[in-house]
Write a protein that holds these residues in place. Structure first.
Motif, PDB file in Angstrom:
ATOM      1  N   GLN A 106      75.647 -22.278  77.193  1.00 20.97           N
ATOM      2  CA  GLN A 106      76.311 -23.494  76.737  1.00 20.97           C
ATOM      3  C   GLN A 106      75.921 -24.725  76.983  1.00 20.97           C
ATOM      4  O   GLN A 106      76.605 -25.946  77.480  1.00 20.97           O
ATOM      5  CB  GLN A 106      77.977 -23.348  76.898  1.00 20.97           C
ATOM      6  N   ILE A 161      79.982 -17.960  71.975  1.00 24.27           N
ATOM      7  CA  ILE A 161      80.336 -18.231  73.421  1.00 24.27           C
ATOM      8  C   ILE A 161      80.129 -17.196  74.330  1.00 24.27           C
ATOM      9  O   ILE A 161      80.207 -17.213  75.524  1.00 24.27           O
ATOM     10  CB  ILE A 161      82.130 -18.084  73.041  1.00 24.27           C
ATOM     11  N   ASN A 162      79.436 -15.997  73.899  1.00 21.10           N
ATOM     12  CA  ASN A 162      79.096 -15.145  74.976  1.00 21.10           C
ATOM     13  C   ASN A 162      77.555 -15.136  74.895  1.00 21.10           C
ATOM     14  O   ASN A 162      76.951 -14.081  75.619  1.00 21.10           O
ATOM     15  CB  ASN A 162      79.544 -13.685  74.327  1.00 21.10           C
TER      16      ASN A 162
END
Length: 199
Positions: A106, A161-162
């Motif tokens: 991220q 997100i993963n």
């Protein structure tokens, strides 16, 4: 006595092996397209095969992607030191790297890599379960509607997100060429000093 010719020989070998690693990034048939990554799970070593996604030479670094929920990502966050093992069975060459891992998640680095990640790879990060989670029944851990096709780009963004992009900074290289008439083994430190070691 210092033998410059012998040192030039291992410099040449080292340069050639870096070229083989570079080829392994895009060449799926290369033995160096994948490698074994070993990390620490508390005090217990864990090994698995990962795909080589990139390499830089100065400083020497190799790259791969991982599901941030996976044990290997968590292990590298907890213990940044790890090892990478490449082996070419046809040429009988082994390369071992001592590494320091940097897990990008991220952030600008992971986002830049994600943008260039193929749809067929993105779906691997869209699974409902964290890797290695115990299941009551078989599940492919990708959305079932994409078992035989790639996701639409918009839907594929759910996988970000993963997604994590992991950099392995090479601390030391250990290269072994197996020969019936005498093996050749040498090491390279992170300042590119080369020296022979016994096979």
């Amino acid at each position: 006595m210092f033998d410059r010719n012998k040192m030039n020989k291992i410099k040449k070998i080292y340069k050639e092996e870096l070229q083989h690693l570079q080829d392994g990034i895009k060449n799926g048939k290369s033995p160096f397209h994948t490698f074994s990554l070993s990390s620490l799970n508390d005090n217990f070593p864990e090994s698995r095969t990962v795909v080589l996604r990139g390499l830089t030479l100065n400083p020497l670094q190799i790259y791969f992607n991982a599901d941030y929920r996976s044990p290997k990502a968590k292990e590298l966050l907890n213990h940044k030191y790890c090892s990478a093992l490449f082996y070419d069975m046809n040429r009988r060459v082994q390369i071992r790297f001592k590494c320091k891992a940097i897990v990008n998640y991220q952030n600008d680095v992971s986002k830049k890599v994600w943008i260039h990640t193929a749809l067929q790879s993105r779906k691997c990060y869209m699974g409902p379960f964290a890797p290695s989670k115990k299941l009551d029944d078989w599940h492919p851990n990708i959305p079932e509607e994409y078992l035989k096709k790639d996701p639409e780009k918009k839907h594929s963004e759910d996988g970000y997100i993963n997604f994590s992009h992991i950099v392995l900074e090479i601390i030391e290289s250990d290269i072994l060429h197996l020969h019936h008439d005498g093996h050749i083994r040498f090491k390279v430190d992170n300042k590119e000093n080369l020296f022979y070691v016994s096979p």
